[in-house]
Design a protein around this motif. Structure first.
Motif, short mmCIF file in Angstrom:
data_model
loop_
_atom_site.label_atom_id
_atom_site.label_comp_id
_atom_site.label_asym_id
_atom_site.label_seq_id
_atom_site.Cartn_x
_atom_site.Cartn_y
_atom_site.Cartn_z
N THR A 73 150.77 -18.03 43.64
CA THR A 73 151.35 -17.52 42.39
C THR A 73 150.68 -16.24 41.94
O THR A 73 151.26 -15.48 41.15
CB THR A 73 151.22 -18.57 41.27
N SER A 114 145.70 -18.98 44.91
CA SER A 114 147.04 -19.57 44.75
C SER A 114 148.10 -18.51 45.02
O SER A 114 147.98 -17.35 44.60
CB SER A 114 147.21 -20.11 43.33
N ARG A 132 152.79 -24.62 38.08
CA ARG A 132 152.83 -23.37 38.84
C ARG A 132 154.08 -23.19 39.69
O ARG A 132 154.58 -22.07 39.84
CB ARG A 132 151.57 -23.26 39.72
N SER A 144 147.70 -17.43 34.75
CA SER A 144 149.07 -17.24 34.24
C SER A 144 149.16 -15.99 33.38
O SER A 144 150.18 -15.29 33.38
CB SER A 144 149.51 -18.47 33.43
N PHE A 146 144.08 -21.82 34.70
CA PHE A 146 145.47 -21.42 34.91
C PHE A 146 146.08 -20.86 33.62
O PHE A 146 146.69 -19.80 33.62
CB PHE A 146 146.31 -22.61 35.39
N ASP A 165 142.19 -21.92 42.94
CA ASP A 165 143.03 -21.28 41.93
C ASP A 165 143.12 -19.77 42.15
O ASP A 165 144.14 -19.14 41.88
CB ASP A 165 142.50 -21.56 40.52
#
Length: 578
Positions: free
Chosen positions: A147, A145, A90, A391, A386, A142
């Motif tokens: 990201t 996160s 990540r 993602s 992820f 998660d």
């Protein structure tokens, strides 16, 4: 109303309620989750020493992190406060090295580390519940996160500046298109580039046998001579068979045919409500055994190389053990791809396997007669959240990238259903009770023992397998009394098997344990074996040749008439069932 009928009515009401709930929870049992968290909370409350350690750990780590963060504002070259796990991708981009994003990333990793410490090692908590709580904490973390959010992801901010916000416009279009596809149940337009029978599953052959459960495909030879012993491949029935016959450049079937092998493959029927009472024994008898009979009729007087993939490998092992019990020696060798035969350490998939969860899933399947593909996919997505959720969200919705689709991803979207009775037996007898390795699994009313198998075995495991962890696959060494050639290859459950020669960045380890050799623990085995660059397909093909009896003229496709006369061209009809 009789007294005996009352419990049945009540049970039916319970099942109906659970079935409705299950559609909203993707098949996850609320009771199973609540029991796990209650177990953790009660034992945590009765562990003041652990609470004190956690508080001390939190205070010390927070102070150290604040000191590190102050230095990080001035020094972008400062070493990381916490090193991410090797598989955590990540925060690898250079943008995450700059302030304030380096502090955000390291702060998040600190939260992950602390919650792992908080959910593990609580005295008295069952191992299963401990794993569930720790897994649940990772899932929630998660979600938050940095990201995943526009303002805290430097790569998204950079792309937005460079494209003047067009990435967000494209991302909104991607989101809307996916919403509409889910509503209308239409396939991604990009997926239409890959079509079964055109550029997927297009190795030439014939359907030479069909019953209510399987079609048997026989592939056309491409060499003047072939190895005498044919190959029978048993794929998993949870997905369509053509994972082993994808595009022509990475098709295992085409590779084998081009190397001079006669290849047969099972293509499973996609069950409906009418098939609710199909059992594991039906999959053995009507699937493996009927197709083996067809193969030995088309190629008479020759033994067969049996090959099984994942669940298909477990089914092949069951069939082989039953045959060994009955002195049936039609298998020349057995090859198992990512196949578990001992389910005592079946990895994170066991998080979704306990009495409460299976009972809940049984009620869902009882209501509709099968386990739906969407209900199955929920658990697998959580195991790789992820890669399969977050993602994807960042790349498609925030960066505005077009959905990436290749032949393997197209196949992955082509799932099948699982009949009620068979899947119940599979979960209870194999995962929950581990009857197969314990010698309690029955075929034909009598127990079987995998240790009865005497044919050589070639077993393949993949290093990043979340479905069949390689150390679980490795247990075949302890169960059978025969020679085992074991391969550990890089990649995941599917990508590690679709491993054609010439594929970049592929490597494997391989060794053979003879029947009389002493057992070597899995980690020690991995440390001992050299890493070989390339595809494991090549040594496997050489192993097949070594265990064959020479070259012969290719057999005909099916028989001229009778039960095994060609029915239609490959890939057949069952592969198109939705």
């Amino acid at each position: 109303m009789t007294r005996m009928s009352v419990p049945n009515v009540k049970t039916s009401i319970d099942r109906a309620i659970h079935a409705v709930e299950g559609r909203m929870t993707n098949g996850l049992s609320p009771a199973s989750i609540m029991v796990a968290y209650f177990d953790w909370l009660v034992h945590m409350a009765h562990s003041p020493g652990k609470i004190g350690e956690m508080s001390e750990n939190f205070a010390r780590k927070t102070m150290d992190f604040n000191i590190w963060a102050a230095r990080a504002t001035m020094d972008p070259e400062i070493p990381d406060f916490i090193q991410p796990l090797p598989e955590d991708r990540r925060f690898r981009a250079e943008e995450w090295k700059q302030f304030p994003f380096n502090v955000l990333a390291q702060g998040f990793l600190l939260k992950e580390q602390w919650w792992h410490y908080a959910t593990m090692g609580i005295p008295g908590v069952s191992k299963h519940h401990e794993s569930m709580v720790s897994f649940g904490a990772r899932q929630w973390l998660d979600i938050i996160s940095p990201t995943n959010f526009f303002a805290t992801n430097p790569q998204v901010l950079k792309t937005t500046m460079e494209q003047g916000g067009q990435n967000l416009v494209k991302g909104a279009e991607n989101y809307w298109n996916e919403v509409m596809r889910n509503i209308t149940d239409e396939h991604n337009a990009a997926e239409s580039e890959f079509q079964v029978g055109k550029n997927l599953a297009c190795t030439k052959g014939k359907v030479v046998y069909r019953n209510r459960l399987v079609e048997l495909l026989q592939y056309e030879p491409t060499t003047k001579k072939v190895d005498a012993e044919p190959i029978l491949i048993v794929p998993a029935w949870i997905m369509k068979y053509y994972i082993l016959d994808l595009s022509q450049y990475n098709s295992l079937v085409k590779y084998l045919v081009d190397q001079g092998h006669t290849v047969f493959m099972l293509s499973w029927h996609n069950p409906t409500e009418k098939d609710r009472d199909l059992t594991m024994e039906d999959y053995v008898s009507q699937g493996v055994m009927e197709c083996l009979k067809a193969v030995t009729t088309i190629v008479p007087d020759k033994k067969v190389h049996g090959v099984g993939y994942c669940l298909g490998g477990t089914l092949l092992t069951i069939a082989a053990a039953a045959m060994a019990r009955d002195n049936d020696d039609r298998f020349k060798t057995i090859t198992l791809f990512t196949t578990q035969t001992d389910f005592s350490e079946a990895g994170e998939l066991m998080l979704f396997i306990d009495e409460s969860q299976i009972s809940y899933m049984e009620d869902m399947m009882w209501d509709q007669g099968y386990l739906d593909t969407k209900q199955m996919s929920g658990a697998f997505q959580l195991l790789r959240s992820f890669d399969l959720i977050w993602s994807k969200m960042v790349s498609e919705y925030l960066l505005g990238e077009q959905p990436r689709v290749n032949d393997l991803m197209s196949w992955n979207a082509d799932a099948t259903r699982m009949p009620y009775k068979m899947h119940t037996e599979y979960l209870r007898r194999l995962f929950l009770n581990n009857d197969l390795s314990a010698g309690r699994f029955e075929v034909g009313g009598k127990p079987i023992a995998i240790s009865d198998i005497r044919t050589p075995i070639f077993a393949v495991a993949t290093g990043k397998d979340h479905v069949a962890p390689w150390k679980s696959v490795y247990k075949i060494h302890q169960i059978v009394d025969t020679d085992v050639t074991f391969v550990l290859t890089n990649g995941g459950h599917n990508a590690g098997i679709v491993n054609e020669p010439g594929h970049p960045r592929r490597h494997y380890q391989i060794a053979t344990k003879l029947d009389n050799d002493k057992f070597v623990p899995p980690q020690e085995w991995a440390e001992r074996q050299d890493v070989v660059e390339g595809s494991w397909w090549e040594p496997w093909q050489e192993w097949l040749v070594k265990n064959s009896s020479g070259k012969v003229n290719p057999p005909s496709l099916g028989t001229p008439k009778g039960d095994y006369a060609p029915i239609c061209d490959a890939p057949g009809t069952y592969v198109f069932e939705e």
